[in-house]
Design a protein around this motif. Structure first.
Motif, PDB file in Angstrom:
ATOM      1  N   ASP A 351      -7.228   7.300   5.572  1.00  0.00           N
ATOM      2  CA  ASP A 351      -7.087   5.950   6.107  1.00  0.00           C
ATOM      3  C   ASP A 351      -6.648   4.962   5.037  1.00  0.00           C
ATOM      4  OD1 ASP A 351      -9.679   6.708   5.195  1.00  0.00           O
ATOM      5  OD2 ASP A 351     -10.509   4.837   5.941  1.00  0.00           O
ATOM      6  N   GLY A 353      -4.252   5.811   2.831  1.00  0.00           N
ATOM      7  CA  GLY A 353      -2.856   6.092   2.525  1.00  0.00           C
ATOM      8  C   GLY A 353      -2.613   7.160   1.481  1.00  0.00           C
ATOM      9  N   GLN A 376      -2.246  -1.562   3.495  1.00  0.00           N
ATOM     10  CA  GLN A 376      -2.636  -1.502   4.902  1.00  0.00           C
ATOM     11  C   GLN A 376      -3.464  -0.249   5.133  1.00  0.00           C
ATOM     12  OE1 GLN A 376       0.853  -1.116   7.475  1.00  0.00           O
ATOM     13  NE2 GLN A 376       1.748   0.471   6.214  1.00  0.00           N
ATOM     14  N   TYR A 378      -4.414   3.105   7.541  1.00  0.00           N
ATOM     15  CA  TYR A 378      -3.659   4.075   8.335  1.00  0.00           C
ATOM     16  C   TYR A 378      -4.598   4.742   9.326  1.00  0.00           C
ATOM     17  CZ  TYR A 378       0.131   3.412   5.023  1.00  0.00           C
ATOM     18  OH  TYR A 378       1.120   2.844   4.253  1.00  0.00           O
ATOM     19  N   GLY A 393       1.459   2.417   9.738  1.00  0.00           N
ATOM     20  CA  GLY A 393       0.313   1.681   9.220  1.00  0.00           C
ATOM     21  C   GLY A 393      -0.197   0.671  10.231  1.00  0.00           C
ATOM     22  N   GLU A 394      -1.423   0.224  10.032  1.00  0.00           N
ATOM     23  CA  GLU A 394      -2.057  -0.677  10.999  1.00  0.00           C
ATOM     24  C   GLU A 394      -1.338  -2.012  11.137  1.00  0.00           C
ATOM     25  OE1 GLU A 394      -6.599   1.053  10.383  1.00  0.00           O
ATOM     26  OE2 GLU A 394      -6.116  -1.000   9.784  1.00  0.00           O
TER      27      GLU A 394
END
Length: 444
Positions: A351, A353, A376, A378, A393-394
């Motif tokens: 999460d 990256g 960001q 993920y 990405g979010e």
């Protein structure tokens, strides 16, 4: 927060150029995440329209991914009062959103070529039975389709089955889908496991705070064909169908109980204890191995399991292998994303990256590198055209990484909106679901 976030490339056709397949469930055929039939664009621009086929506004809020059958896409959403709060990023707040008022759970059919909404039907309307995390929605589960039916889990509101004209054929009450942190039961986070359709059955995994189960329903009638109780904490992963050496099984992720179940009867075939205590990634099957991962709490394993496993295969120590566990890395697992297998490599992204590339057969780590570019989180899982990997990405920045033993980032593209849903691939196009749109990326 969690979403069902789902590789069965055991079928070599998925990694070779050829027929463009439907994308019938979360992460496509067998949850593989791969369609190598046509190359996808590496770069695009949603503002100028470069390599953008169409953009279609969507009502409501949902992290359910689009699915594709023939000339249509299907997508589910939840429409509530006002502007729903959605907070992304890497943070530790576990409190659910305080909401009131009725919501509408809706299913939409969209023309694949143009993005035109063909129909938008109401499946259910009521106040939600459970709360959601600020990162989550009341519609996280991706629908599944066999080309004639569309099955959708609308969280605690139940399992619904529609035909391709949008007519509701049947529904089943699954009970309250109370998903959240087992250590803080009041922290309801929203249900996210997606259904799977296979051989005329709808398979659902319902790991919740109490009365967890795996169940099979007849796709034509909605009759429950079997239900197997499970004793595990809430999970957000999807079931995966694995067919190997004449055995057809349903593989599920878990903390106390990852394992395989007979497709026809629901009987437990094998069991594996341990791992992260908030299981999110979906099991994937490729190159004759089942890949399982989870990461939260004290453990974060990445494991490869042989599909002929039987009985309790739990090893004495987290890093041990045995006759059923082909290889394991006790500290290299994923929290949010489902890994992806392309050819003989497993690619997994945390999460935060960090992308790790494993040799699929031996587990050897080829590289472990961090995605460069914008800061960001993920959550959405990667997909691939067999040439490149696409990591959404979010914040809506999509990083493109070559399928190679050498890590690099060849492009970063901006969708312009929050993106928490895993994209679909359809006839040489990437279809993203952002906070307020469907966006088809592909050469015109």
């Amino acid at each position: 927060m969690p979403k069902c976030l789902l590789l069965a490339v055991g079928l070599a056709v998925l990694t070779l150029p050829g027929h463009a397949a439907d994308w019938p469930q979360f992460r496509g055929p067998h949850a593989s995440g791969v369609d190598a039939s046509k190359p996808l664009p590496v770069e695009w621009n949603v503002e100028t329209g470069s390599n953008v086929r169409w953009q279609t506004p969507l009502p409501g809020l949902g992290h359910a991914s689009p699915v594709v059958s023939a000339d249509r896409l299907y997508v589910a959403t939840a429409v509530g009062p006002g502007d729903a709060e959605l907070k992304v990023g890497l943070y530790g707040d576990i409190s659910p959103v305080k909401e009131s008022g009725s919501h509408q759970w809706r299913l939409l059919a969209v023309e694949r070529a143009s993005g035109k909404i063909l129909w938008n039907v109401l499946g259910y309307e009521a106040p939600p039975r459970v709360k959601r995390h600020p990162k989550s929605t009341h519609c996280n589960s991706t629908p599944a389709t066999d080309g004639r039916h569309i099955a959708a889990i609308f969280g605690s509101e139940g399992l619904f089955c529609f035909d391709t004209a949008g007519k509701l054929l049947w529904k089943a009450d699954l009970g309250p889908m109370d998903s959240g942190y087992f250590a803080v039961p009041s922290a309801q986070w929203g249900f996210a496991s997606s259904p799977v359709i296979h051989d005329g059955k709808v398979i659902v995994l319902c790991d919740v705070q109490t009365n967890s189960f795996l169940a099979s329903f007849d796709i034509n009638t909605g009759k429950e064909t079997w239900r197997t109780p499970r004793k595990d904490v809430p999970t957000w992963s999807c079931p995966t169908i694995v067919e190997s050496n004449g055995r057809q099984q349903i593989v599920v992720n878990g903390w106390h109980h990852s394992g395989g179940y007979d497709f026809g009867t629901g009987k437990e075939l094998w069991k594996l204890k341990g791992g992260g205590d908030i299981p999110v990634p979906t099991p994937i099957f490729a190159n004759g191995l089942i890949y399982l991962t989870s990461a939260h709490g004290n453990q974060r394993p990445m494991r490869a399991i042989r599909p002929d496993a039987s009985g309790d295969i739990t090893a004495p120590n987290p890093g041990d292998t045995n006759a059923a566990i082909a290889w394991v890395h006790p500290r290299q697992g994923n929290y949010m994303q489902t890994p992806i297998v392309v050819s003989n490599r497993v690619f997994a992204c945390t999460d935060g990256g960090l992308v790790t590339c494993f040799d699929a057969a031996s587990g050897k780590i080829i590289y472990s590198e961090r995605l460069t570019g914008p800061t960001q989180g993920y959550t959405a899982s990667p997909v691939s055209d067999g040439r490149n990997l696409y990591f959404p990405g979010e914040t809506g920045k999509v990083l493109v990484v070559p399928v190679s033993d050498k890590f690099s980032t060849v492009a970063t593209n901006d969708l312009g909106e929050i993106c928490m849903a895993t994209p679909a691939i359809a006839d040489g196009a990437l279809v993203f679901r952002t906070r307020g749109k469907l966006i088809a990326i592909g050469g015109k």
